[in-house]
Every structure is written in C-alpha cells, then in structure tokens.
Design a protein around this motif. Structure first.
Motif, short mmCIF file in Angstrom:
data_model
loop_
_atom_site.label_atom_id
_atom_site.label_comp_id
_atom_site.label_asym_id
_atom_site.label_seq_id
_atom_site.Cartn_x
_atom_site.Cartn_y
_atom_site.Cartn_z
N ALA A 193 0.83 -1.20 0.00
CA ALA A 193 0.00 0.00 0.00
C ALA A 193 0.87 1.26 0.00
O ALA A 193 1.82 1.37 0.77
CB ALA A 193 -0.93 0.02 1.21
N LYS A 194 0.53 2.21 -0.87
CA LYS A 194 1.21 3.49 -0.90
C LYS A 194 0.78 4.35 0.29
O LYS A 194 1.56 5.07 0.89
CB LYS A 194 0.89 4.21 -2.20
N ASP A 195 -0.50 4.26 0.64
CA ASP A 195 -1.06 5.05 1.73
C ASP A 195 -2.18 4.24 2.39
O ASP A 195 -2.74 3.32 1.79
CB ASP A 195 -1.61 6.37 1.20
N VAL A 196 -2.48 4.58 3.64
CA VAL A 196 -3.53 3.89 4.39
C VAL A 196 -4.47 4.93 4.99
O VAL A 196 -4.03 5.92 5.58
CB VAL A 196 -2.94 3.02 5.52
N VAL A 197 -5.77 4.70 4.83
CA VAL A 197 -6.80 5.57 5.41
C VAL A 197 -7.61 4.74 6.40
O VAL A 197 -8.05 3.63 6.07
CB VAL A 197 -7.73 6.13 4.31
N LEU A 198 -7.81 5.26 7.60
CA LEU A 198 -8.61 4.54 8.59
C LEU A 198 -10.09 4.65 8.24
O LEU A 198 -10.57 5.68 7.78
CB LEU A 198 -8.35 5.07 9.99
N ARG A 199 -10.81 3.56 8.44
CA ARG A 199 -12.21 3.46 7.99
C ARG A 199 -13.09 4.57 8.55
O ARG A 199 -13.87 5.18 7.81
CB ARG A 199 -12.77 2.10 8.39
N ASN A 200 -12.98 4.86 9.84
CA ASN A 200 -13.84 5.90 10.43
C ASN A 200 -13.56 7.27 9.82
O ASN A 200 -14.48 8.05 9.57
CB ASN A 200 -13.64 5.95 11.94
N ASP A 201 -12.29 7.57 9.58
CA ASP A 201 -11.93 8.85 8.96
C ASP A 201 -12.49 8.93 7.54
O ASP A 201 -12.98 9.98 7.11
CB ASP A 201 -10.40 9.02 8.92
N PHE A 202 -12.41 7.82 6.81
CA PHE A 202 -12.91 7.79 5.44
C PHE A 202 -14.42 8.04 5.40
O PHE A 202 -14.91 8.87 4.63
CB PHE A 202 -12.59 6.43 4.81
N ASN A 203 -15.16 7.34 6.25
CA ASN A 203 -16.62 7.50 6.25
C ASN A 203 -17.04 8.88 6.73
O ASN A 203 -17.98 9.47 6.21
CB ASN A 203 -17.26 6.42 7.12
#
Length: 326
Positions: A193-203
C-alpha cells in the motif's frame, strides 16, 4: 482419517472439533483428493457455528478451499497423482470440505495446479486470492490503467483485501488501503500500500452526495457504508468491484456517480464462475501476478488450531490468510 467436523447438537446449538471419520468412497465422475493444504475463509467460520445461510447438512466438514493430489479418480479427465485444487462451488458448504486428509468432489469442480506454484502458496491465495484476482482482472478488462490514478482497496487487512493490495502493487498500480485497524498500517505498507486511510476517517469525510474525483478504481471487500462512500470518489469512467459484505449487505447510495461520471459497479463471484475462468486466474496468480509478500500475509496452522482461528475470523480480528497444513 482426521477431519474438522461441525455437528448439530440441538436447535441452534453446534459443536466443532477434530475427530476421526471414514475416508470417502469415489463415485461416478468423481475424484478423491489427498489433501496437502487447505485454508480458512469467513464462510468457513460461519459454517463452523451452523449459519444456515452457509450450511444446512450436519455433521459437516468445513473448508471451501483444498489443494493436493488425485488419490482416486473415476473421471477420464484426471489421473492418480496429478496436482489439483478446488475452490468454491458447494464444497465446504453442503458437501464436506477440505479440512480433512481426503476429500471427495465432482471432477467438474477440479482445476489443475500450475507447475510454477506450490500447494501452500496457492492455498495462501485460495478463494480469497481467486476473488482478488478476479477483481483485479475486471479493472484491467475495463481499461483502468496504472497511469489513470490510485486504486482504493477496502477491508485491506482481510484475506481478499491483503492479496488485492499485493497483486495491484506487483503489477504497477498505486494502492490506497482502507482499514479499521490502526495498528496494521505498517503491515499494509509492507505488502504494497502506498497510503492507508482509517475506515472511520474515510466515512466521516464523505457525507456529501458526491466527492471530488480521486480514485481510478475501487476493489471493495466489505460493502455497506464504505462502498457507498467509495463510489463518490471514483473518477470519470472509473470502475468499482464488489465482492463482500462484512460491513453490511445493504448499499445505501445515490445515482450521481453512475449518471454524472459513468462509474461502473461490477459484482465478483468466485464460487460459481466457470472453471475456465478460474483456471485462467490461477495461471496469472502463479506467474505474472505471483506476489513477493505471501509470507507476510500467511499464518500456517494445523487442523487442531482451526477452532481458535475461527474465533478470530468471527470477531473481525484476523489478519491476512490462514493456511491449514494437513
């Protein structure tokens, strides 16, 4: 032989453990496979607790994936000693699965294991890897190229997600992974993965009916709110694949991504898809899509350790792939 067996004790009450059972007898146009490796999937875990949407026949041996060699055959297609694998169809659902020393299946379910991959490696992929490969293939077939932009992978620490991240990275795509596990960010970057986004932040950041164009494609493994929000970010003429429902089976969205940006949503089924399509995917997985990070996503266990692993899967705490050495 030894097998992991689920038995119905009473209404909505089940037991599951390793026990001795009879070796299956080969019927017409069937094969008996001497199992070397199997794997664990979420569907296996559901079967182990008697989920009626997965399994209704008990006692029952779990395991929707299996690799090994032909022990006995009444088919003109397969001969004793050939390396083979089976994923999907009804194996491990309402017929006995691969968590045993020998398993009997119709010859029409059986694929040949490519020479360039070991039984352990192909079971690390298993149904999860096949699903990931079919998802990636749909992006490619629908002309989503690496230069078009980043690919979003949801549920990225799970079996399908981990392998999708690894394959996409291997063949030149820039991958952004979504996960609910903050402690697994380093793991996701290690597998590509180049970058990771946390699920709660994404939603939380996707409350509008449409968001800015950000991703050329999406490989979704969870459904629900995450998929609904991911659709809002897809670039014009982009593609999302959908193969899972661990978040939710419901999809509450709007038509804007489809009618304003020409976004396509493609369902992925690795269970009943044609054997020829499965065989073609396995050939890619064994060659140009064979990832270098398999050891990082593999947990090898024995039959006796399956029950504990099922608890982790059902609790949403499993990471990567569980491979069962028989």
């Amino acid at each position: 032989m030894r097998a992991f067996v689920v038995e119905k004790i009473a209404d909505k009450e089940f037991s599951a453990d390793v026990r001795e059972v009879s070796v299956p007898v080969c019927g017409e146009d069937e094969v008996v496979i001497k199992v070397t490796y199997s794997s664990l999937n979420y569907k296996d875990a559901l079967s182990s607790v008697g989920n009626p949407g997965v399994t209704r026949n008990f006692p029952h041996v779990t395991g929707i994936d299996v690799a090994g060699t032909i022990h006995e055959s009444t088919s003109s297609i397969f001969k004793t000693g050939e390396r083979v694998l089976v994923t999907g169809y009804d194996m491990g659902m309402n017929t006995d699965g691969g968590h045993c020393e020998y398993v009997k299946v119709p010859a029409s379910w059986v694929a040949r294991t490519p020479d360039a991959i070991t039984d352990k490696e192909i079971m690390t992929f298993g149904t999860a890897g096949l699903t990931a490969a079919l998802s990636v293939n749909e992006l490619i077939e629908n002309d989503v190229k690496p230069e078009d932009g980043e690919i979003l992978v949801t549920g990225a620490t799970g079996g399908v997600g981990s392998i999708a991240v690894s394959i996409l990275s291997k063949i030149g795509y820039q991958v952004v992974a979504i996960s609910g596990k903050a402690e697994r960010i380093d793991y996701l970057k290690e597998i590509g993965a180049k970058d990771v986004v946390l699920r709660n932040d994404f939603n939380e950041g996707a409350k509008k009916p449409m968001m800015g164009e950000k991703y050329a494609g999406v490989v979704d493994t969870v459904g629900g709110e995450v998929l609904a929000n991911a659709l809002k970010y897809i670039k014009y003429d982009g593609v999302a694949t959908c193969c899972g429902l661990t978040s939710s089976h419901e999809l509450n969205t709007n038509v804007f991504p489809f009618i304003l940006r020409g976004v396509r949503l493609i369902g992925i089924d690795s269970v009943e898809c044609k054997l020829e399509k499965k065989q073609a995917a396995w050939e890619k997985v064994a060659s140009k899509w064979k990832v270098d990070t398999l050891d990082s996503i593999t947990n090898e266990i024995s039959l006796d350790e399956i029950k504990k692993a099922y608890d982790l899967l059902l609790a949403g705490r499993a990471v990567g792939r569980y491979v069962v050495k028989i």
